[in-house]
Motif scaffolding. Structure first.
Motif: not given
Length: 400
Positions: A9-11, A245-249, A381-387
Motif C-alpha cells: 500500500g502506502a509504503l 498507523s504506528w501512532l495508533d499502535a 518501511s512505512a510513514d508512522p502516521a500512514m493508515r
C-alpha cells in the motif's frame, strides 16, 4: 523467467524494498528476497498493481496521498467515487423485516491456552538456545550464505510449551519467551536484510500470541484512547485489526499499560524476528521450502480469502506457539527504518536513535502478498502516521 514486484500500500511514500525472483508455475520458494529499486515509476506501478482490485476506498486514498500527480490519479478518484456511492446505497437499503427475532451467532470462543509444561520444556529450550548461538557464531565466521546452506535440510523445530497469560479480560494473550541468541537478517541479495548478524537477548519478554484483533482494539475504542477503524463490509471480531498507523499502535499500548500497570509496548525489530523464527535458522520457521497451510498469504493455501485476512489463529502456530507472524497483516515494530543492518545494535533493543525518524519498520507480509514475502527476514518501511488496510500490529510486554 519473470520478475514480480509486490509493494505494500502506502509504503511507497518511504523507501520500500520489493521482492524479486524466478517463478515457474507454482511459486519458486528459492526466491532470494527483496531487491531495492531506484525507479519511481516501478514503485508507482507496483503500488497500483497491489490495490487496483481493492474494494476499500482507503487504499485509493493512500495512493493519491503518495502520488498526487501519478498516472492513475483519475482512475483512483473514479474508484473512490464508485465505492462511496455503493456504500451510500447499501446504507440506505431498508433492513428486511424478519418474522421472528434474529438469532445472533455466537462469537467463536478464544482457543484455550496450552497448559504450561515448563518442567519438560526447560531443558529443550536451553538446548535450542545453545544451538542457535552455535549457528550464529558459525555464520559470523563463515558468512550468512554458508550458514544458510548448512541448515537447508533442517526440519522445522518442534513446538515448545511457553507460559501464557492475560493481564485483564480485554487484554491480548501474551507468550513469555526466554533469553537467547540468534542470527538476524537474511543471506539474500536484498541489502536491507544484510549483513546477517548475531543478536543476543539479555532479558526475557512476552509477545502477543496473536495480532491485535478487532475485538481487542474496540475495547480501547470504547475506553476512549483509540479511534474507530475503517468500517469494512463484514467485520470479524476475531480478525486482525488493520488500517492502523504506528501512532495508533502507540495509543493502544499506552492504554494497556495504564489499564494494567504492566509495561506494554511494540516489540523491537530484533525481538519480533526472534519470536517469528521460533528457535529456527531456516528461511521460514517450518524449513527452507514453502509449505501450504503455514501462513495467511495468497500463495499459501487454505484457509485463505482474497477480501480480508481470516480470523486470528486459523493457520498453524510456530514452535513458540505464536500465530500469524507470516502473512495476515504487516506488523509495526518500534524501530526507525534503516536501509541495512550496518551498525545495528546487537542487544535486541529498538534501533530508535533518530529523533526525526520519518519511517518505521513493518514486518511479516500480509494476506495479499505472495509467498516470497513470508521469509523470516522480510522487512519494509512505512510513514508512522500512514493508515493502510494491510497494516496491523501485535504487542510486547516487559516481564521479570
Amino acid at each position: 523467467m519473470w520478475q514480480k514486484i509486490v509493494v505494500i500500500g502506502a509504503l511507497m511514500a518511504s523507501v520500500v524494498p520489493a521482492r524479486a525472483g524466478v517463478q515457474r508455475g507454482a511459486p519458486d520458494m528459492q526466491l532470494a528476497g527483496v531487491v531495492p529499486k531506484n525507479s519511481a515509476d516501478q514503485f508507482e506501478l507496483a503500488f497500483w498493481e497491489s490495490i487496483k482490485n481493492s474494494s476499500h476506498a482507503g487504499d485509493f486514498e493512500a495512493y493519491l496521498k503518495a502520488y498526487p500527480k501519478g498516472r492513475f490519479v483519475t482512475l483512483a478518484q473514479a474508484r473512490i467515487t464508485r465505492l462511496r456511492v455503493a456504500a451510500d446505497k447499501a446504507a440506505e437499503k431498508p433492513a428486511p423485516v424478519a418474522a421472528a427475532a434474529p438469532v445472533t451467532p455466537a462469537t467463536p470462543a478464544e482457543k484455550p491456552a496450552a497448559q504450561p509444561a515448563l518442567q519438560r520444556s526447560a531443558q529443550r529450550a536451553a538446548r535450542q538456545e545453545r544451538a542457535q548461538a552455535k549457528v550464529a557464531a558459525r555464520s559470523s565466521r563463515t558468512g550468512a550464505k554458508t550458514a544458510a546452506r548448512e541448515t537447508a535440510e533442517a526440519p522445522a523445530a518442534e513446538p515448545v510449551a511457553r507460559r501464557e497469560f492475560k493481564d485483564c479480560p480485554e487484554c491480548p494473550r501474551v507468550v513469555a519467551l526466554p533469553r537467547g541468541a540468534f542470527t538476524m537478517g537474511g543471506s539474500s541479495i536484498d541489502q536491507t536484510e544484510l549483513p546477517a548478524h548475531l543478536v543476543t537477548l539479555d532479558r526475557p519478554f512476552a509477545i502477543g500470541k496473536y495480532e491485535i484483533t478487532v475485538r481487542e482494539w474496540n475495547a480501547c475504542v470504547e475506553a476512549g484512547p483509540c479511534r474507530p477503524t475503517a468500517q469494512y463490509a463484514s467485520p470479524n471480531p476475531r480478525a486482525p485489526v488493520r488500517d492502523i498507523s504506528w501512532l495508533d499502535a502507540q495509543q493502544y499500548v499506552n492504554w494497556l499499560s495504564n489499564t494494567t500497570g504492566a509495561t506494554y509496548r511494540l516489540p523491537s525489530e530484533a525481538e519480533w524476528e526472534y519470536a517469528q523464527r521460533g528457535g529456527t535458522a531456516t528461511r521460514y520457521w517450518w524449513g527452507d521450502q514453502m509449505a501450504l497451510g503455514k501462513a495467511n498469504c495468497k500463495d499459501c493455501g487454505p484457509p485463505w480469502q482474497i477480501d480480508e485476512p481470516i480470523g486470528a489463529g486459523s493457520f498453524a502456530p510456530n514452535p513458540y506457539g505464536l500465530y500469524d507472524m507470516n502473512g495476515s497483516v504487516w506488523e509495526w515494530v518500534q524501530d526507525c527504518w534503516h536501509n541495512s543492518y550496518s551498525r545495528a545494535p546487537a542487544d535486541a533493543l529498538p534501533w530508535d536513535d533518530d529523533p526525526s525518524c520519518e519511517a518505521r519498520v513493518v514486518r511479516g507480509g500480509s494476506w495479499r502478498d505472495s509467498a516470497p514475502f513470508m521469509v523470516a527476514s522480510t522487512r519494509a518501511s512505512a510513514d508512522p502516521a500512514m493508515r493502510q488496510s494491510q497494516n496491523g500490529f501485535r504487542v510486547a510486554r516487559d516481564v521479570e
